[in-house]
Design an enzyme around this catalytic site. Structure first.
Site, PDB file in Angstrom:
ATOM      1  CG  ASN A 136     -48.590  33.428  10.949  1.00  0.00           C
ATOM      2  OD1 ASN A 136     -49.691  33.893  10.639  1.00  0.00           O
ATOM      3  ND2 ASN A 136     -48.382  32.105  11.020  1.00  0.00           N
ATOM      4  CG  PHE A 151     -57.219  33.323   6.909  1.00  0.00           C
ATOM      5  CD1 PHE A 151     -56.080  32.563   7.076  1.00  0.00           C
ATOM      6  CD2 PHE A 151     -58.454  32.754   7.241  1.00  0.00           C
ATOM      7  CE1 PHE A 151     -56.160  31.254   7.565  1.00  0.00           C
ATOM      8  CE2 PHE A 151     -58.542  31.449   7.722  1.00  0.00           C
ATOM      9  CZ  PHE A 151     -57.386  30.702   7.901  1.00  0.00           C
ATOM     10  CB  SER A 162     -55.570  29.663  10.812  1.00  0.00           C
ATOM     11  OG  SER A 162     -54.967  30.876  11.216  1.00  0.00           O
ATOM     12  CG  ASN A 168     -53.010  33.758  13.461  1.00  0.00           C
ATOM     13  OD1 ASN A 168     -52.730  33.891  14.642  1.00  0.00           O
ATOM     14  ND2 ASN A 168     -52.179  33.194  12.586  1.00  0.00           N
ATOM     15  CB  THR A 169     -59.663  33.372  11.550  1.00  0.00           C
ATOM     16  OG1 THR A 169     -58.818  33.820  10.489  1.00  0.00           O
ATOM     17  CG2 THR A 169     -61.103  33.790  11.251  1.00  0.00           C
ATOM     18  CE  LYS A 181     -51.857  23.509   7.231  1.00  0.00           C
ATOM     19  NZ  LYS A 181     -51.087  24.457   6.399  1.00  0.00           N
ATOM     20  CG  ASN A 223     -52.588  25.729  10.388  1.00  0.00           C
ATOM     21  OD1 ASN A 223     -51.705  26.568  10.376  1.00  0.00           O
ATOM     22  ND2 ASN A 223     -53.736  25.907   9.749  1.00  0.00           N
TER      23      ASN A 223
END
Length: 341
Positions: free
Chosen positions: A111, A115, A178, A180-181, A212, A241
């Site tokens: 993915n 967010f 994450s 993805n940011t 996390k 994560n």
């Protein structure tokens, strides 16, 4: 069976929204009470952690219920806790679609959602309604940096979410892992992480606070973060994560390459997640909570994590492949394992 017969033919994000509709139905008052009577974990599985009572050591990881709309339904389906979010200070649409992909041969997902959520303020009334319920799971709230916020202003961004959400969370999670940011994972560097966690700790009051982390950190980096968490008086660590690694996959390499960037979750992450758990447990005090997440699919794996020092365990990706009775099956499996020991 549900996945094989139907959902695998639907776009993954569309399938998620369809599944969310069914889960929300399961959370309606009349249906919820019937479903929960069927799915309620055995009392022998109850866990005391973070000053809270968990019906089961197994819960839903962050990322599934981003906007606090499925908590009651997931509780009715047997999850002992639900970690909502990731929520950000500012509402944001996330990354362009397509952004969620299945790797069926690996029982994995990739993915790059980014967010996508309605923002911290929009979640407040939903959390208030949930806290008023007599029967509900433990609710963790996972917060992250807004995409529009520059990394140097990350602390102020996290504090907006903290002040809104910490009073309504059973526990609060600072997500700095994450992929993805842009720039987010850089916040795991100790020089940036220490002031961020210190500020959130001061602002979160009595709400238990966890951080996390990513599975892609080196052993030394994990050690530094674990020691920092202890020194700051954090209540726990969530490991781990999603990963940016693509090692060991059996899916067609051309397809994996075509999918591109994003965090990999599911079965391929199991070994690394277990390694990180064991390393953290070797460093932190016995009373510190460690929530282990990554690659969980069976009751035996949950028990393995608990035996390795996890306080609680979370799953997400395998829910996609196993369907709505997954948590019930796992809780019953845990009960059988306990009976054998």
């Amino acid at each position: 069976m549900i996945f094989k017969g139907f959902f695998k033919y639907i776009d993954p994000e569309d399938a998620h929204h369809l599944g969310a509709f069914v889960i929300k139905l399961a959370g309606l008052p009349g249906i919820r009470s019937i479903k929960h009577a069927f799915s309620q974990p055995n009392p022998e599985l109850h866990v005391q952690a973070l000053g809270l009572h968990f019906d089961s050591p197994f819960g839903m990881a962050a990322g599934f219920d981003k906007d606090v709309t499925m908590v009651s339904g997931l509780y009715a389906l047997g999850f002992g806790h639900v970690e909502v979010g990731t929520l950000t200070a500012h509402a944001q649409p996330g990354n362009p679609k397509p952004r969620l992909f299945r790797l069926i041969p690996d029982r994995a997902l990739i993915n790059r959602m980014g967010f996508n959520n309605g923002g911290a303020a929009a979640a407040v009334p939903r959390l208030k309604r949930l806290r008023a319920l007599k029967h509900r799971p433990v609710i963790g709230v996972n917060i992250g940096k807004s995409r529009i916020t520059e990394v140097e202003n990350a602390t102020e961004d996290y504090l907006i979410s903290t002040k809104l959400l910490a009073p309504l969370a059973d526990y609060l999670v600072v997500n700095v892992s994450s992929p993805n940011t842009p720039g987010l994972r850089g916040l795991q560097e100790i020089t940036q992480l220490k002031p961020l966690l210190s500020a959130v700790k001061n602002a979160s009051g009595d709400t238990p606070l966890l951080v996390k982390i990513a599975p892609d950190l080196t052993t030394e980096e994990i050690s530094e973060i674990a020691k920092l968490a202890v020194s700051l008086g954090l209540d726990g660590i969530i490991a781990t994560n999603t990963t940016i690694s693509r090692e060991g996959l059996v899916s067609d390499p051309a397809r994996v390459e075509a999918i591109g960037a994003g965090g990999l979750s599911g079965a391929p992450l199991a070994n690394r997640s277990l390694e990180v758990l064991k390393h953290i447990r070797s460093i932190v005090p016995a009373q510190m909570c460690i929530i282990s997440v990554g690659g969980i699919e069976t009751a035996e794996q949950i028990q393995e994590r608990l035996n390795a020092g996890a306080t609680l365990v979370q799953g997400y990706s395998a829910f996609v492949y196993n369907g709505p009775l997954w948590a019930v099956k796992l809780n019953r499996g845990l009960k059988k394992l306990a009976a054998r020991s």
